[in-house]
Structures are given as C-alpha cells and as structure tokens.
Motif scaffolding. Structure first.
Motif: not given
Length: 516
Positions: A44, A60-63, A66, A80, A83, A85-86, A107
């Motif tokens: 996070s 981090n693209p695996n966040l 956020l 986004f 990102y 995996h948010l 997302q």
C-alpha cells in the motif's frame, strides 16, 4: 538518421525503460515518493497531504491500497493504467472536476472508491467502466446535479452508494437500473422535492435509505417500494403529510427517523404497518399531544424519541400501553410539557433510560418511575419546586454509589433554594409550607361555615318560639276560640303539648244536679 527514426527510437527506449522498471519493481519494490508512506507487505501507499497535483506513476504496480486524499490533484486521465491490482482507492479532498471516460478500466479488482470533497458536477455514462468488482462508492460533497442514465451500468456488485451533499433534484429510473444488489443508498443534503419511487423500485435488495435534509413535503401512499428495507431516514425535510399507507410495503422496517419535520399530528395509522420497528424518532415536529394507543402496533419498539416538540403539552396515560419492550424513552426539551400522568410509565416495565431534561415539569412523584429497571434518569433544567414532594429526589442525589446521577438538578422555587443543587440539600430542608397554608385556609372556611349554620338554626328556633308565644296571648281568658258557636257554652280543653292548646266542643248542655 532522420527525425522520424529518432522519434521511433525514443519511443522504443521509453517502452524498454518502462518494461525494465516494471520488472525491477515487481521483484524489489518500487520507488516511494517524498511525503508518502509505503508498505510493501500489503502492499500500500499513503500519500496524504503531500501537496501532489498529479497521481504518482512510479509506485509499486502491485499496490492493493492507494490513499491520495487531501492533495491538489485536478485530473485522473490515464493515471491508473499501471495499478490493475488495486482494491482500495481514496481520492477524496482533491480538486478533480471530471472523471472522464474509461479511466478506471484497468481496475477490475477495485472494491472501494472514494471521490468525496472534489469538484465534480456530473457523472458520465462511462465514468466507471471496468469497475465490475466495486462494492463501495462515495461521491458525497461534490456539486453533482446530473447522473447519466448509464452512469452506474457497470456497477452490478455495488453495495453502498453515497450521493450526499450534492445538487440532485431528481433521480431517474434508468440511473439505478443496474444496482440490483445495492444495500445502502444515501442521498442526504440534495434538492429532492419528492421520494423518487420509480428510481427506488429497481433496488430490490435495498436495506438502508437515507433521504435526510432534502425538500420532501409528503410521504405518499406506497412511495417507498423496497420490501427489504430495514432503515429509513427522512430527517430535516418539510414533511407535513404522511399517508395512512405510506409504509404499507416496508413491514420489515426496524429504524425510522422523521425528526425535524412539520408533522402536526402523530401518523398513528401509518405507523401501524411497521410491526418490526424497534427505533422511532419523531423529535422536533409540530404535534401537541400523544394520544392513547399512538404506538399500539409497535410491540417490538425499544427506542422512542419525542424530544424538542415545541407544541407538545399532553401525553395520554395509555400512550405507551402497547410498548412492553420499550427501553429508551427521550422526552427532553419539550418546554410546554408540564405534567406527566401517574400511570404513563406503568406499561413499560423494561425502561432503562428516561430523559426528561429541559421540560416544564415542576414536580415528579417517586412512584411514577419504574425503578426496578431504570438505570439512567435525567431531569435537569426543569422548573422544579423544591418542597416535600421532591424529598425522594434529594435523598437520591445524596445516595452514594447510585447509578442515577442527579447532582446537576437545581431548584427554581422557593426563592431560598433558587439555583441550589439538590445534592446540597437534605430531605428535611424541604417543607410544603404552601400546602400548610392551604390546609389552614380550608380549616378556617369549614369552621366559619359550621358557626354560621349553627347561628342560623338558633335564630330560626328563637323566631318560631316568639311567634308561638304571641299567638297564645291573643286568645281570651277562657281559652275559647273566637269562632265558638252561639249555642255552645262550654268546651272541653285537651292539652296535647306544652306549647299548643287544642279545643273540642260538645253539643250537650250542662244540667244542674237538682234537675237530674
């Protein structure tokens, strides 16, 4: 090498560096900008109050989470993409004026999106494309006046929708057509003038509806069509009329808030449909009395609030007769409520909390309260007359370890105790002098009446005897009545009483003895 070739080479270089960065970030963690707090365990990033005006793209693209609240972000266009995996995204308290189209398409796992306190004015048809997993959407505290008919078309799994503090005047049926799984809808603080029945009918699983602080004037027949509804708030509207069939279809309702409206008489018949209701708030309305059996169908009622009703003067002793499970009763700030009937609380054996603060009560008897169950009792700020009728309350104020706090209760009268807390008095200090004066006055009046009656009797008897004596003196010495016939010369006198003389007359003549 010409300019076109150099440009192509530049694009290739950018793509290569991005690929390299993604690879390294996935293995060793990503860059965390100044002003952010990153946690790679979740992972996070919290960039709150960091004075950012754009969304950082090197995180981090695996966040999974956020948080970008309280910044200066104005646009989210293509922000986004990396990102995907948010699950939680917080963009509240920024300067975003438009959501654009397709900016959340990546997302697909996002479950919670917060966009409150921005500058949004409308929600377009593709604003939330891709958010098929979204469960919580907060759009409150914006300036949204229009919802496109397809604004929520991709939000089939949405459970909570917050539209409070916007400028909506109408809710269109098409806008909510896809929200069949919605459980909570909050449209408080908008400009709605009526309950939007056509829009609500699509929300077949709705359990909580909040329409507080709008401009709704009535609750019409069957205007709330949601059979699974458990909580309804219509607080701070301008409701003056409630149809008898207003709640006919929401018989599972458990909580109803009608505070701060213009209701002039309790909607007894309308409330009769709410057989599952356990909490009812009717404070700050215009009714002047609570009639007998006002809550006769609400046997499950636990919490009842009737405070701040400026016209409330009378509560019928049978008003709560059908509420055996009532535990919390709030009657505070009813300034014209000066009297409570002795039997009012006789039908609520489970009452635990009673609030009578800031009413017009001058006294209260100890036997009016259900002491076997009562744990909280507030009678502060009443115009109490501290005399013998409140000795029990003084004793309670001076009892240590009591769960009922009355130390702040003060007297208004008599003048000697004005403003004095009950905790500073002793039961023996309170006397009912005014009652003694009344009793003395009653005794004086009774004695006076008795003397007058006796005097009248004596005078009457004296006058009667005086008249009788005068009558006797008017007769002749022979005690013969003046109307004695000429041929009658004698009379036989018979004395029948001390004060009365009666005469009888004989028709026989007296004959001397010598003639016999």
């Amino acid at each position: 090498m010409d300019g076109l070739g150099r440009a192509a080479l530049g694009h290739v270089a950018v793509v290569w560096w991005l690929g390299l960065w993604l690879c390294l970030a996935s293995r060793a963690g990503a860059f965390c900008p100044s002003g952010c707090a990153c946690d790679e365990a979740i992972p996070s990033a919290r960039c709150i109050q960091s004075h950012m005006d754009t969304v950082p793209i090197l995180l981090n693209p695996n966040l999974r989470e956020l948080h970008l609240a309280h910044n200066l972000i104005t646009s989210i266009a293509q922000a986004f993409v990396f990102y995907s995996h948010l699950k939680q995204l917080d963009l509240s308290h920024n300067l975003i004026h438009s959501l654009g189209s397709g900016n959340f398409e990546a997302q697909t796992h996002l479950e919670e999106l917060r966009l409150s306190y921005n500058n949004l004015t409308e929600i377009g048809s593709r604003s939330f494309d891709g958010l098929e997993s979204l469960r919580h959407l907060d759009l409150s505290h914006n300036s949204v006046s229009k919802l496109d008919s397809a604004a929520f078309s991709d939000l089939g799994n949405l459970r909570v929708l917050v539209l409070a503090h916007n400028e909506l005047t109408v809710l269109y049926e098409r806008s909510f057509r896809a929200l069949g799984k919605l459980n909570v809808l909050n449209v408080c603080d908008n400009r709605l003038r009526e309950i939007q029945t056509s829009a609500l009918k699509n929300l077949v699983e709705l359990e909580a509806l909040d329409l507080c602080r709008n401009k709704i004037t009535e609750i019409a027949e069957n205007s709330i069509p949601n059979e699974h509804l458990k909580s309804l708030s219509l607080e701070s509207n301008a409701i003056s009329r409630v149809s008898e069939l207003a709640f006919y279809r929401v018989h599972r309702l458990q909580k109803l808030n009608l505070n701060k409206n213009l209701i002039s008489s309790l909607p007894v018949e309308a409330l009769g449909s709410l057989i599952s209701l356990d909490s009812l708030s009717l404070s700050s309305n215009n009714f002047s009395e609570v009639p007998e059996g006002a809550f006769r169908h609400l046997s499950q009622l636990v919490n009842l609030e009737l405070s701040g009703c400026r016209n409330l003067q009378y509560i019928h002793p049978g008003a709560f007769r059908h509420c055996p499970n009532l535990q919390v009763l709030t009657l505070s700030h009813n300034s014209r409520l000066a009297f409570l009937h002795g039997a009012l609380l006789a039908h609520v054996p489970r009452l635990r909390q009673l609030n009578l603060r800031s009413c017009g009560l001058r006294t209260l008897r100890e036997d009016q309260l259900p002491w076997t169950s009562l744990t909280t009792f507030d009678i502060r700020d009443n115009p109490l007359v501290c005399n013998c009728s409140l000795q029990w309350l003084v004793q309670l104020a001076n009892t240590p370890n009591t769960s009922i706090a009355v130390e702040d209760v003060t007297c208004v009268a008599p003048q000697a105790y004005r403003g004095v807390p009950l905790s500073r008095l002793a039961p023996s200090d309170l006397a009912c002098l005014e009652y003694l004066h009344v009793a003395a006055g009653v005794i004086v009046i009774v004695v006076t009446l008795i003397l007058l009656f006796t005097l009248v009797i004596v005078i009457c008897r004296y006058r009667h005897r005086y008249k009788s004596d005068n009558l006797c003196r008017s007769w002749s010495d022979k005690n013969i009545a003046p109307w004695l016939p000429d041929d009658l010369t004698a009379a036989n006198k018979h004395i029948m009483a001390n004060e009365y003389i009666y005469h009888t007359y004989s028709s026989f003549r007296k004959v001397p003895v010598t003639e016999v």
